[in-house]
Design a protein around this motif. Structure first.
Motif, PDB file in Angstrom:
ATOM      1  N   GLU A  15      83.723  20.899 -41.616  1.00  0.00           N
ATOM      2  CA  GLU A  15      82.823  20.155 -42.306  1.00  0.00           C
ATOM      3  C   GLU A  15      82.256  19.048 -41.319  1.00  0.00           C
ATOM      4  O   GLU A  15      82.893  18.352 -40.415  1.00  0.00           O
ATOM      5  N   LEU A  16      80.967  18.598 -41.319  1.00  0.00           N
ATOM      6  CA  LEU A  16      80.260  17.619 -40.666  1.00  0.00           C
ATOM      7  C   LEU A  16      80.886  16.350 -41.022  1.00  0.00           C
ATOM      8  O   LEU A  16      81.159  15.548 -40.354  1.00  0.00           O
ATOM      9  N   GLY A  17      81.456  16.021 -42.336  1.00  0.00           N
ATOM     10  CA  GLY A  17      82.309  14.875 -42.768  1.00  0.00           C
ATOM     11  C   GLY A  17      81.273  13.475 -42.753  1.00  0.00           C
ATOM     12  O   GLY A  17      81.967  12.574 -42.329  1.00  0.00           O
ATOM     13  N   HIS A  18      79.965  13.813 -42.979  1.00  0.00           N
ATOM     14  CA  HIS A  18      79.397  12.245 -42.859  1.00  0.00           C
ATOM     15  C   HIS A  18      78.096  12.347 -43.778  1.00  0.00           C
ATOM     16  O   HIS A  18      77.152  13.011 -43.559  1.00  0.00           O
ATOM     17  N   ALA A  19      78.450  12.345 -45.105  1.00  0.00           N
ATOM     18  CA  ALA A  19      77.470  12.235 -46.197  1.00  0.00           C
ATOM     19  C   ALA A  19      76.405  11.916 -46.013  1.00  0.00           C
ATOM     20  O   ALA A  19      75.248  12.029 -46.391  1.00  0.00           O
ATOM     21  N   ALA A  20      76.416  10.276 -45.558  1.00  0.00           N
ATOM     22  CA  ALA A  20      75.127   9.747 -45.271  1.00  0.00           C
ATOM     23  C   ALA A  20      74.223  10.412 -44.434  1.00  0.00           C
ATOM     24  O   ALA A  20      72.949  10.349 -44.474  1.00  0.00           O
ATOM     25  N   LEU A  21      74.617  10.518 -43.289  1.00  0.00           N
ATOM     26  CA  LEU A  21      73.913  11.248 -42.284  1.00  0.00           C
ATOM     27  C   LEU A  21      73.297  12.723 -42.969  1.00  0.00           C
ATOM     28  O   LEU A  21      72.146  12.957 -42.330  1.00  0.00           O
ATOM     29  N   LEU A  22      74.108  13.383 -43.730  1.00  0.00           N
ATOM     30  CA  LEU A  22      73.447  14.575 -44.060  1.00  0.00           C
ATOM     31  C   LEU A  22      72.114  14.085 -45.086  1.00  0.00           C
ATOM     32  O   LEU A  22      71.365  15.176 -44.981  1.00  0.00           O
ATOM     33  N   ASP A  23      72.181  13.362 -45.743  1.00  0.00           N
ATOM     34  CA  ASP A  23      71.187  12.926 -46.542  1.00  0.00           C
ATOM     35  C   ASP A  23      69.869  12.620 -45.540  1.00  0.00           C
ATOM     36  O   ASP A  23      68.748  12.877 -45.777  1.00  0.00           O
ATOM     37  N   GLU A  24      70.237  11.779 -44.587  1.00  0.00           N
ATOM     38  CA  GLU A  24      69.353  11.377 -43.558  1.00  0.00           C
ATOM     39  C   GLU A  24      68.774  12.561 -42.866  1.00  0.00           C
ATOM     40  O   GLU A  24      67.331  12.500 -42.659  1.00  0.00           O
ATOM     41  N   LEU A  25      69.480  13.484 -42.584  1.00  0.00           N
ATOM     42  CA  LEU A  25      68.922  14.798 -41.938  1.00  0.00           C
ATOM     43  C   LEU A  25      67.906  15.609 -42.979  1.00  0.00           C
ATOM     44  O   LEU A  25      67.091  16.060 -42.214  1.00  0.00           O
ATOM     45  N   ALA A  26      68.313  15.660 -44.181  1.00  0.00           N
ATOM     46  CA  ALA A  26      67.164  16.248 -45.056  1.00  0.00           C
ATOM     47  C   ALA A  26      66.174  15.631 -45.003  1.00  0.00           C
ATOM     48  O   ALA A  26      65.105  16.330 -45.021  1.00  0.00           O
ATOM     49  N   ASP A  27      66.030  14.016 -45.133  1.00  0.00           N
ATOM     50  CA  ASP A  27      64.547  13.797 -44.848  1.00  0.00           C
ATOM     51  C   ASP A  27      64.126  13.991 -43.535  1.00  0.00           C
ATOM     52  O   ASP A  27      62.696  14.069 -43.402  1.00  0.00           O
ATOM     53  N   ALA A  28      64.782  13.952 -42.452  1.00  0.00           N
ATOM     54  CA  ALA A  28      64.358  14.122 -41.083  1.00  0.00           C
ATOM     55  C   ALA A  28      63.655  15.559 -40.947  1.00  0.00           C
ATOM     56  O   ALA A  28      62.701  16.013 -40.491  1.00  0.00           O
ATOM     57  N   CYS A  29      64.453  16.602 -41.725  1.00  0.00           N
ATOM     58  CA  CYS A  29      63.881  17.934 -41.858  1.00  0.00           C
ATOM     59  C   CYS A  29      62.515  18.265 -42.439  1.00  0.00           C
ATOM     60  O   CYS A  29      61.599  18.649 -41.891  1.00  0.00           O
ATOM     61  N   ARG A  30      62.294  17.353 -43.571  1.00  0.00           N
ATOM     62  CA  ARG A  30      61.124  17.758 -44.232  1.00  0.00           C
ATOM     63  C   ARG A  30      60.236  16.740 -43.590  1.00  0.00           C
ATOM     64  O   ARG A  30      58.770  17.111 -43.670  1.00  0.00           O
ATOM     65  N   ASP A  31      60.538  15.656 -43.035  1.00  0.00           N
ATOM     66  CA  ASP A  31      59.618  14.858 -42.233  1.00  0.00           C
ATOM     67  C   ASP A  31      58.869  15.989 -41.080  1.00  0.00           C
ATOM     68  O   ASP A  31      57.638  15.685 -40.774  1.00  0.00           O
ATOM     69  N   ASP A  35      54.971  16.965 -40.095  1.00  0.00           N
ATOM     70  CA  ASP A  35      54.282  16.571 -39.284  1.00  0.00           C
ATOM     71  C   ASP A  35      53.904  17.459 -38.048  1.00  0.00           C
ATOM     72  O   ASP A  35      52.886  17.536 -37.290  1.00  0.00           O
ATOM     73  N   ASP A  36      54.759  18.557 -38.157  1.00  0.00           N
ATOM     74  CA  ASP A  36      54.754  19.621 -36.915  1.00  0.00           C
ATOM     75  C   ASP A  36      53.892  20.679 -37.245  1.00  0.00           C
ATOM     76  O   ASP A  36      54.024  21.892 -37.841  1.00  0.00           O
ATOM     77  N   ARG A  37      52.561  20.403 -36.797  1.00  0.00           N
ATOM     78  CA  ARG A  37      51.440  21.531 -37.342  1.00  0.00           C
ATOM     79  C   ARG A  37      51.677  22.856 -36.342  1.00  0.00           C
ATOM     80  O   ARG A  37      51.556  23.979 -37.012  1.00  0.00           O
ATOM     81  N   ALA A  38      52.039  22.677 -35.153  1.00  0.00           N
ATOM     82  CA  ALA A  38      52.494  24.080 -34.268  1.00  0.00           C
ATOM     83  C   ALA A  38      53.499  24.684 -34.903  1.00  0.00           C
ATOM     84  O   ALA A  38      53.527  26.103 -34.788  1.00  0.00           O
ATOM     85  N   GLY A  39      54.597  23.959 -35.400  1.00  0.00           N
ATOM     86  CA  GLY A  39      55.773  24.713 -36.081  1.00  0.00           C
ATOM     87  C   GLY A  39      55.303  25.399 -37.250  1.00  0.00           C
ATOM     88  O   GLY A  39      55.774  26.648 -37.566  1.00  0.00           O
ATOM     89  N   ARG A  40      54.509  24.814 -37.986  1.00  0.00           N
ATOM     90  CA  ARG A  40      54.015  25.563 -39.193  1.00  0.00           C
ATOM     91  C   ARG A  40      53.011  26.717 -38.889  1.00  0.00           C
ATOM     92  O   ARG A  40      53.256  27.777 -39.348  1.00  0.00           O
ATOM     93  N   ALA A  41      52.206  26.640 -37.971  1.00  0.00           N
ATOM     94  CA  ALA A  41      51.480  27.767 -37.356  1.00  0.00           C
ATOM     95  C   ALA A  41      52.266  28.779 -36.807  1.00  0.00           C
ATOM     96  O   ALA A  41      52.057  29.826 -37.308  1.00  0.00           O
ATOM     97  N   VAL A 100      65.032  22.789 -36.728  1.00  0.00           N
ATOM     98  CA  VAL A 100      65.223  22.728 -37.961  1.00  0.00           C
ATOM     99  C   VAL A 100      64.885  24.192 -38.628  1.00  0.00           C
ATOM    100  O   VAL A 100      63.718  24.771 -38.230  1.00  0.00           O
ATOM    101  N   ASN A 101      65.484  24.264 -39.760  1.00  0.00           N
ATOM    102  CA  ASN A 101      64.923  25.625 -40.611  1.00  0.00           C
ATOM    103  C   ASN A 101      64.831  25.156 -42.087  1.00  0.00           C
ATOM    104  O   ASN A 101      65.727  24.660 -42.595  1.00  0.00           O
ATOM    105  N   ILE A 102      63.682  25.390 -42.576  1.00  0.00           N
ATOM    106  CA  ILE A 102      63.543  25.143 -44.081  1.00  0.00           C
ATOM    107  C   ILE A 102      63.171  26.473 -44.414  1.00  0.00           C
ATOM    108  O   ILE A 102      61.799  26.886 -44.486  1.00  0.00           O
ATOM    109  N   LEU A 103      64.065  27.196 -45.293  1.00  0.00           N
ATOM    110  CA  LEU A 103      63.769  28.726 -45.998  1.00  0.00           C
ATOM    111  C   LEU A 103      63.436  28.425 -47.279  1.00  0.00           C
ATOM    112  O   LEU A 103      64.156  27.940 -48.328  1.00  0.00           O
ATOM    113  N   LYS A 104      62.273  29.027 -47.540  1.00  0.00           N
ATOM    114  CA  LYS A 104      61.896  29.144 -48.964  1.00  0.00           C
ATOM    115  C   LYS A 104      62.462  30.083 -49.804  1.00  0.00           C
ATOM    116  O   LYS A 104      63.048  31.230 -49.314  1.00  0.00           O
TER     117      LYS A 104
END
Length: 200
Positions: A15-31, A35-41, A100-104
């Motif tokens: 377990e990561l054991g850090h709930a607040a960081l997990l929430d921050e990482l969710a925001d970071a992944c979506r950010d 922003d990452d046009r090359a990654g989307r392409a 980062v991976n965001i799987l639809k």
């Protein structure tokens, strides 16, 4: 009579054991995904159903302190796993890559290994119901030739494939040579995860 179990294939579940960081990482992944046009392409060009920074960004812990905080926690998990694996190391394993991976919905990831690294893993950030499990393959499978199929209720160490259901905050580690894949997602939402490799 006795029967030995030989040639273990360890998989670490923590377990990561850090709930607040997990929430921050969710925001970071979506950010990143925004922003990452090359990654989307790259994701679109390679049929990745969603977004991955795998081929576009190689400096996430320096780019964003949220990922830097994550690496400090992952280092401890990887060090504990290295002990369980009985690795003879000269120094500690070092982070080689992190993405980062965001799987639809409907997304999957075909079978693969992670060459040029010792330990690979994934932190599951958001896991909606129905997200695809990760499936590990017995590394001896190609050599089994005339071996009979295993019974459906055979013990887990004897199964040719083992499915592990992800959960938020789960840190899953394995040796990088172990072939694995992500099964198709039937979830209605996106599955967020952060994958990484460590090397000597």
């Amino acid at each position: 009579m006795s029967v030995r179990q030989l040639f273990a294939t360890p998989v670490y579940d923590g377990e990561l054991g850090h709930a607040a960081l997990l929430d921050e990482l969710a925001d970071a992944c979506r950010d990143l995904a925004m922003d990452d046009r090359a990654g989307r392409a790259w994701s679109k060009e390679h049929g990745y159903r969603g977004y991955t920074s795998y081929a576009s960004l190689n400096d996430l812990p320096r780019r964003d302190p949220r990922f830097g905080d994550l690496v400090k926690l992952l280092d401890k998990h990887v060090a504990a796993f290295a002990v369980e694996c009985g690795f003879q190391l000269h120094g500690k394993l070092k982070l080689d890559s992190l993405w980062v991976n965001i799987l639809k919905p409907g997304g999957a990831h075909s079978g693969h290994i992670h060459p040029h690294s010792a330990v690979s893993g994934t932190l599951y950030v958001e896991v909606p119901a129905g997200s695809g499990a990760i499936r590990f393959e017995d590394p001896r499978l190609a050599m089994m030739m005339a071996a009979p199929q295993r019974l459906p209720d055979a013990p887990e160490p004897l199964q040719p494939f083992v499915h592990v259901a992800p959960r938020p905050g789960m840190v899953l580690l394995w040796e990088s040579w172990l072939r694995h894949e992500v099964m198709p997602s039937t979830a209605k939402g996106e599955r967020l995860s952060i994958s990484f490799n460590y090397r000597q």
